[in-house]
Scaffold this motif. Structure first.
Motif, PDB file in Angstrom:
ATOM      1  N   THR A  96       0.892   0.850  11.497  1.00  0.00           N
ATOM      2  CA  THR A  96       1.203   1.370  10.170  1.00  0.00           C
ATOM      3  C   THR A  96       1.294   2.881  10.231  1.00  0.00           C
ATOM      4  O   THR A  96       0.810   3.517  11.156  1.00  0.00           O
ATOM      5  CB  THR A  96       0.120   0.977   9.139  1.00  0.00           C
ATOM      6  OG1 THR A  96      -1.141   1.501   9.571  1.00  0.00           O
ATOM      7  CG2 THR A  96       0.025  -0.528   8.987  1.00  0.00           C
ATOM      8  N   ALA A 119       0.234   6.551   4.250  1.00  0.00           N
ATOM      9  CA  ALA A 119       0.918   6.320   2.983  1.00  0.00           C
ATOM     10  C   ALA A 119       1.727   7.522   2.521  1.00  0.00           C
ATOM     11  O   ALA A 119       2.691   7.366   1.783  1.00  0.00           O
ATOM     12  CB  ALA A 119      -0.088   5.929   1.906  1.00  0.00           C
ATOM     13  N   GLU A 121       0.145  -2.858  -4.867  1.00  0.00           N
ATOM     14  CA  GLU A 121      -0.692  -2.474  -3.725  1.00  0.00           C
ATOM     15  C   GLU A 121      -0.194  -3.153  -2.445  1.00  0.00           C
ATOM     16  O   GLU A 121      -0.097  -2.516  -1.394  1.00  0.00           O
ATOM     17  CB  GLU A 121      -2.149  -2.849  -3.973  1.00  0.00           C
ATOM     18  CG  GLU A 121      -2.842  -2.002  -5.024  1.00  0.00           C
ATOM     19  CD  GLU A 121      -4.226  -2.525  -5.393  1.00  0.00           C
ATOM     20  OE1 GLU A 121      -4.697  -3.526  -4.790  1.00  0.00           O
ATOM     21  OE2 GLU A 121      -4.851  -1.935  -6.286  1.00  0.00           O
ATOM     22  N   ALA A 122       0.114  -4.436  -2.545  1.00  0.00           N
ATOM     23  CA  ALA A 122       0.605  -5.175  -1.380  1.00  0.00           C
ATOM     24  C   ALA A 122       1.949  -4.623  -0.927  1.00  0.00           C
ATOM     25  O   ALA A 122       2.196  -4.463   0.276  1.00  0.00           O
ATOM     26  CB  ALA A 122       0.713  -6.663  -1.707  1.00  0.00           C
ATOM     27  N   GLU A 123       2.819  -4.328  -1.869  1.00  0.00           N
ATOM     28  CA  GLU A 123       4.126  -3.767  -1.535  1.00  0.00           C
ATOM     29  C   GLU A 123       3.977  -2.431  -0.822  1.00  0.00           C
ATOM     30  O   GLU A 123       4.676  -2.156   0.168  1.00  0.00           O
ATOM     31  CB  GLU A 123       4.948  -3.587  -2.814  1.00  0.00           C
ATOM     32  CG  GLU A 123       6.346  -3.104  -2.582  1.00  0.00           C
ATOM     33  CD  GLU A 123       7.126  -2.994  -3.881  1.00  0.00           C
ATOM     34  OE1 GLU A 123       6.883  -2.023  -4.634  1.00  0.00           O
ATOM     35  OE2 GLU A 123       7.949  -3.877  -4.138  1.00  0.00           O
ATOM     36  N   ALA A 124       3.053  -1.610  -1.275  1.00  0.00           N
ATOM     37  CA  ALA A 124       2.831  -0.315  -0.635  1.00  0.00           C
ATOM     38  C   ALA A 124       2.336  -0.500   0.794  1.00  0.00           C
ATOM     39  O   ALA A 124       2.738   0.237   1.693  1.00  0.00           O
ATOM     40  CB  ALA A 124       1.833   0.509  -1.445  1.00  0.00           C
ATOM     41  N   LYS A 125       1.484  -1.486   1.018  1.00  0.00           N
ATOM     42  CA  LYS A 125       0.992  -1.756   2.371  1.00  0.00           C
ATOM     43  C   LYS A 125       2.124  -2.233   3.272  1.00  0.00           C
ATOM     44  O   LYS A 125       2.237  -1.807   4.422  1.00  0.00           O
ATOM     45  CB  LYS A 125      -0.119  -2.805   2.339  1.00  0.00           C
ATOM     46  CG  LYS A 125      -1.421  -2.279   1.798  1.00  0.00           C
ATOM     47  CD  LYS A 125      -2.481  -3.366   1.791  1.00  0.00           C
ATOM     48  CE  LYS A 125      -3.768  -2.858   1.186  1.00  0.00           C
ATOM     49  NZ  LYS A 125      -4.803  -3.908   1.142  1.00  0.00           N
ATOM     50  N   VAL A 126       2.981  -3.096   2.764  1.00  0.00           N
ATOM     51  CA  VAL A 126       4.101  -3.600   3.555  1.00  0.00           C
ATOM     52  C   VAL A 126       5.044  -2.461   3.916  1.00  0.00           C
ATOM     53  O   VAL A 126       5.554  -2.392   5.040  1.00  0.00           O
ATOM     54  CB  VAL A 126       4.846  -4.727   2.800  1.00  0.00           C
ATOM     55  CG1 VAL A 126       6.166  -5.060   3.469  1.00  0.00           C
ATOM     56  CG2 VAL A 126       3.961  -5.966   2.692  1.00  0.00           C
ATOM     57  N   GLU A 127       5.266  -1.547   2.989  1.00  0.00           N
ATOM     58  CA  GLU A 127       6.153  -0.420   3.253  1.00  0.00           C
ATOM     59  C   GLU A 127       5.620   0.481   4.353  1.00  0.00           C
ATOM     60  O   GLU A 127       6.398   1.215   4.979  1.00  0.00           O
ATOM     61  CB  GLU A 127       6.364   0.394   1.974  1.00  0.00           C
ATOM     62  CG  GLU A 127       7.225  -0.318   0.956  1.00  0.00           C
ATOM     63  CD  GLU A 127       7.333   0.441  -0.351  1.00  0.00           C
ATOM     64  OE1 GLU A 127       6.657   1.475  -0.522  1.00  0.00           O
ATOM     65  OE2 GLU A 127       8.094  -0.010  -1.216  1.00  0.00           O
ATOM     66  N   GLN A 128       4.328   0.427   4.616  1.00  0.00           N
ATOM     67  CA  GLN A 128       3.716   1.284   5.625  1.00  0.00           C
ATOM     68  C   GLN A 128       3.786   0.682   7.029  1.00  0.00           C
ATOM     69  O   GLN A 128       3.453   1.351   8.004  1.00  0.00           O
ATOM     70  CB  GLN A 128       2.254   1.571   5.271  1.00  0.00           C
ATOM     71  CG  GLN A 128       2.068   2.248   3.935  1.00  0.00           C
ATOM     72  CD  GLN A 128       2.920   3.485   3.762  1.00  0.00           C
ATOM     73  OE1 GLN A 128       2.946   4.348   4.629  1.00  0.00           O
ATOM     74  NE2 GLN A 128       3.629   3.571   2.660  1.00  0.00           N
ATOM     75  N   ILE A 129       4.221  -0.553   7.159  1.00  0.00           N
ATOM     76  CA  ILE A 129       4.298  -1.190   8.466  1.00  0.00           C
ATOM     77  C   ILE A 129       5.447  -0.568   9.254  1.00  0.00           C
ATOM     78  O   ILE A 129       6.568  -0.446   8.762  1.00  0.00           O
ATOM     79  CB  ILE A 129       4.498  -2.715   8.336  1.00  0.00           C
ATOM     80  CG1 ILE A 129       3.276  -3.343   7.657  1.00  0.00           C
ATOM     81  CG2 ILE A 129       4.756  -3.354   9.692  1.00  0.00           C
ATOM     82  CD1 ILE A 129       3.438  -4.805   7.307  1.00  0.00           C
TER      83      ILE A 129
END
Length: 80
Positions: free
Chosen positions: A74, A77, A55-63
């Motif tokens: 962001t 997704a 979940e954290a990785e997915a959030k970072v990828e959206q930055i």
């Protein structure tokens, strides 16, 4: 170790309890039945940690970043 449902734990809570489980299993001072119970709890905790990390990785990828590499916000997704 707590009786709190694993699905309600934060990453930090789950990893801390997972460390306790590993230490108990490593000590060798638990019965076979307790070892099985601890192993099952540990497997659930490990899965929770992996989920929270994804979940954290997915959030970072959206930055999104500007030309200088500074975060600007962001993006959705779905990649839009």
């Amino acid at each position: 170790m707590t009786d709190r449902p694993v699905t309600e734990m934060s990453f930090e809570e789950a990893i801390a309890e997972l460390e306790q489980v590993v230490n108990q299993l490593d000590s060798g001072d638990v019965s076979l039945d307790d070892s099985i119970r601890l192993y099952e709890r540990g497997a659930a905790l490990k899965a929770r940690c992996e989920t929270k990390l994804k979940e954290a990785e997915a959030k970072v990828e959206q930055i999104t970043l500007d030309a200088q590499g500074n975060p600007t916000g962001t993006r959705p997704a779905d990649g839009s």
